[in-house]
Design an enzyme around this catalytic site. Structure first.
Site, PDB file in Angstrom:
ATOM      1  N   GLY A  18       0.821  -1.213   0.000  1.00  0.00           N
ATOM      2  CA  GLY A  18       0.000   0.000   0.000  1.00  0.00           C
ATOM      3  C   GLY A  18       0.855   1.263   0.000  1.00  0.00           C
TER       4      GLY A  18
ATOM      5  N   THR B  86      -6.342  -3.619  -1.838  1.00  0.00           N
ATOM      6  CA  THR B  86      -6.164  -2.206  -2.209  1.00  0.00           C
ATOM      7  C   THR B  86      -4.701  -1.885  -2.491  1.00  0.00           C
ATOM      8  OG1 THR B  86      -6.038  -1.556   0.124  1.00  0.00           O
ATOM      9  CG2 THR B  86      -8.189  -1.365  -0.940  1.00  0.00           C
ATOM     10  N   GLY B  87      -3.788  -2.766  -2.119  1.00  0.00           N
ATOM     11  CA  GLY B  87      -2.363  -2.548  -2.391  1.00  0.00           C
ATOM     12  C   GLY B  87      -2.028  -2.884  -3.842  1.00  0.00           C
TER      13      GLY B  87
ATOM     14  N   VAL C  50      -3.979 -10.903   6.239  1.00  0.00           N
ATOM     15  CA  VAL C  50      -3.569 -10.868   7.641  1.00  0.00           C
ATOM     16  C   VAL C  50      -4.738 -11.152   8.596  1.00  0.00           C
ATOM     17  CG1 VAL C  50      -3.857  -8.373   7.890  1.00  0.00           C
ATOM     18  CG2 VAL C  50      -2.113  -9.514   9.212  1.00  0.00           C
TER      19      VAL C  50
ATOM     20  N   ASN D 145      -4.180 -11.370  15.144  1.00  0.00           N
ATOM     21  CA  ASN D 145      -3.155 -12.266  14.608  1.00  0.00           C
ATOM     22  C   ASN D 145      -1.751 -11.675  14.766  1.00  0.00           C
ATOM     23  OD1 ASN D 145      -4.989 -14.234  13.850  1.00  0.00           O
ATOM     24  ND2 ASN D 145      -5.305 -13.350  11.817  1.00  0.00           N
TER      25      ASN D 145
ATOM     26  N   ALA E 161      -0.972   1.130  13.016  1.00  0.00           N
ATOM     27  CA  ALA E 161      -1.402   2.348  12.340  1.00  0.00           C
ATOM     28  C   ALA E 161      -2.814   2.658  12.792  1.00  0.00           C
ATOM     29  CB  ALA E 161      -1.374   2.131  10.831  1.00  0.00           C
TER      30      ALA E 161
ATOM     31  N   TYR F 181     -14.611   1.780   9.632  1.00  0.00           N
ATOM     32  CA  TYR F 181     -13.182   2.107   9.725  1.00  0.00           C
ATOM     33  C   TYR F 181     -12.851   2.637  11.117  1.00  0.00           C
ATOM     34  CZ  TYR F 181      -8.725   4.312   8.336  1.00  0.00           C
ATOM     35  OH  TYR F 181      -7.404   4.685   8.221  1.00  0.00           O
TER      36      TYR F 181
ATOM     37  N   ARG G 121      -9.665   9.736  -2.346  1.00  0.00           N
ATOM     38  CA  ARG G 121      -9.254  10.790  -1.415  1.00  0.00           C
ATOM     39  C   ARG G 121      -9.023  12.081  -2.173  1.00  0.00           C
ATOM     40  NH1 ARG G 121      -5.273   7.578   2.536  1.00  0.00           N
ATOM     41  NH2 ARG G 121      -4.931   6.448   0.600  1.00  0.00           N
TER      42      ARG G 121
HETATM   43  N1  UDP Z   1     -13.244  15.767  -0.760  1.00  0.00           N
HETATM   44  C1  UDP Z   1     -13.642  16.600  -1.776  1.00  0.00           C
HETATM   45  N2  UDP Z   1     -13.632  16.116  -3.061  1.00  0.00           N
HETATM   46  C2  UDP Z   1     -13.238  14.858  -3.392  1.00  0.00           C
HETATM   47  C3  UDP Z   1     -12.798  14.010  -2.345  1.00  0.00           C
HETATM   48  C4  UDP Z   1     -12.825  14.491  -1.040  1.00  0.00           C
HETATM   49  O1  UDP Z   1     -14.020  17.753  -1.530  1.00  0.00           O
HETATM   50  O2  UDP Z   1     -13.273  14.503  -4.585  1.00  0.00           O
HETATM   51  C5  UDP Z   1     -13.267  16.277   0.629  1.00  0.00           C
HETATM   52  C6  UDP Z   1     -13.946  15.348   1.634  1.00  0.00           C
HETATM   53  O3  UDP Z   1     -15.329  15.602   1.682  1.00  0.00           O
HETATM   54  C7  UDP Z   1     -13.235  15.719   2.916  1.00  0.00           C
HETATM   55  C8  UDP Z   1     -11.832  16.131   2.463  1.00  0.00           C
HETATM   56  O4  UDP Z   1     -11.925  16.387   1.072  1.00  0.00           O
HETATM   57  O5  UDP Z   1     -13.853  16.814   3.547  1.00  0.00           O
HETATM   58  C9  UDP Z   1     -10.781  15.049   2.691  1.00  0.00           C
HETATM   59  O6  UDP Z   1     -11.284  13.862   2.166  1.00  0.00           O
HETATM   60  P1  UDP Z   1     -10.447  12.525   2.088  1.00  0.00           P
HETATM   61  O7  UDP Z   1     -11.353  11.475   1.555  1.00  0.00           O
HETATM   62  O8  UDP Z   1      -9.176  12.780   1.375  1.00  0.00           O
HETATM   63  O9  UDP Z   1     -10.039  12.192   3.591  1.00  0.00           O
HETATM   64  P2  UDP Z   1     -10.811  12.234   4.988  1.00  0.00           P
HETATM   65  O10 UDP Z   1     -12.216  12.743   4.812  1.00  0.00           O
HETATM   66  O11 UDP Z   1     -10.768  10.841   5.476  1.00  0.00           O
HETATM   67  O12 UDP Z   1      -9.982  13.182   5.766  1.00  0.00           O
END
Ligand code: UDP
Length: 324
Positions: free
Chosen positions: A13, A38-39, A60, A102, A117, A148, A189
């Site tokens: 990953g 996902t890796g 794992v 595990n 993590a 999660y 993300r």
């Molecule tokens: N976000 C966004 N557009 C995208 C993906 C994410 O505006 O295409 C926003 C999301 O709603 C969040 C922030 O960016 O407020 C960070 O999202 P990410 O999924 O990266 O991580 P996490 O929410 O777990 O911090």
């Protein structure tokens, strides 16, 4: 004397592969483990030719058998983006519960130290800002992020129980938003989403009005913090992240400027339970580990953008971001 030997779960990953690189560079023998849900083996293919590196294609969450000495176990296997854990909720729960069980069992047999993590998600949609380690969080257990967040919270509890009950040496890192090369373009993300969209000439999908905040840490800073924590003697959780906070709207504007795209930010519905603000208090890491981030967002984003724009064109195109 033989090299120290470290087992890294989630080795293929984003973070796992950078950890493999660090431990190889520091002269350890590394055993990487990943079920490749996902890796991606591309992240570690450069290590396969090395004698110090072995790879187990293994889930794992099932019994782990690794012959020989193991000094350290780093449990980094887990889906880690909201899109991934919505797609595979049960595996996400299993890797944070059965998977850590595990690892801890293996650690007892091998007399190894375990580092897990954990995540800023244990704070949920936080009512305390910035987040300190003694804040217990505001998590919705049955919302979309619950699989999660609760897996990670359980993982911390299980790790602490092995520490107090069995006297196992354990470390817990709470990781805040991290970015850099080897993030998956389609993991949903915000950074890969925005950069992928800019490179494909699409508008950038900002969720909600973009007023929510995050604090982005460049991967090399995070990895160094994790290494220092592993070698420390501190068993309670430690935040590692970059406290430089920014709204998602400003972040989108930075990506538009960096990539020179002619596209604009368009608003999409805010996902349920999306935390409104997030910023680590890193006083503990500073004091205990003499650690703080060194790479500015400007510098880190430039390196990351160069990585993404040099990916093969097919990869870029098949990674179109989806909302269905
Ligand atoms: N976000 C966004 N557009 C995208 C993906 C994410 O505006 O295409 C926003 C999301 O709603 C969040 C922030 O960016 O407020 C960070 O999202 P990410 O999924 O990266 O991580 P996490 O929410 O777990 O911090």
């Amino acid at each position: 004397m033989a090299n120290k030997r470290v087992l890294i779960t989630g080795a293929a990953g984003f973070l796992g592969s950078h950890l493999c690189d660090l431990f190889i560079a520091k002269g350890y023998d590394v055993v990487g483990m990943d079920n490749l849900i996902t890796g991606d083996l591309k992240n570690i293919e450069h290590l396969f030719k090395l004698q110090q590196f072995e790879f187990y294609h293994h889930d794992v969450s099932k019994f782990i058998h690794v012959p020989g000495q193991i000094d350290y176990i780093l449990h980094f296997a887990s889906p880690a983006s909201p899109i991934d854990y919505l797609k595979i909720p049960i595996q996400t729960l299993k890797v944070g519960s059965l998977g850590i069980h595990n690892c801890l069992g293996l650690a007892r047999v091998k007399n190894a130290r375990v580092l897990i993590a954990s995540t800023s998600e244990v704070y949920g949609d936080p009512m305390v800002h910035p987040q300190t380690e003694d804040y217990w969080g505001n998590v919705n257990p049955v919302g979309p992020r619950g699989v999660y967040d609760e897996a990670k919270r359980f993982q911390e509890a299980m790790t602490m129980a092995y520490h107090t009950f069995h006297g196992l040496e354990t470390r817990i890192v709470r990781i805040f938003n991290t970015y850099g090369p080897r993030m998956r373009l389609n993991d949903g993300r915000v950074l890969p989403a925005f950069i992928g969209q800019a490179l494909r000439g699409e508008d950038l999908t900002m969720f909600g009005d973009g007023s929510q905040t995050r604090s982005f840490c460049y991967v090399s800073d995070l990895i160094e913090g994790i290494y220092r924590l592993l070698l420390s003697d501190y068993a309670s959780p430690v935040n590692i992240g970059n406290p430089n906070e920014i709204t998602i709207r400003e972040f989108g504007e930075e990506i538009i400027k960096l990539t020179g795209t002619n596209q604009k930010l368009v608003s999409k519905p805010l996902p349920k339970d999306d935390p409104k603000q997030r910023k680590p208090d890193i006083s503990k890491a500073k004091e205990l580990l003499n650690w703080e981030p060194k790479v500015s967002r400007e510098e880190g984003l430039k390196i990351t953008y160069d990585y993404f724009r040099n990916l093969p064109q097919e990869e870029l195109m098949k990674s179109a971001h989806r909302f269905d």
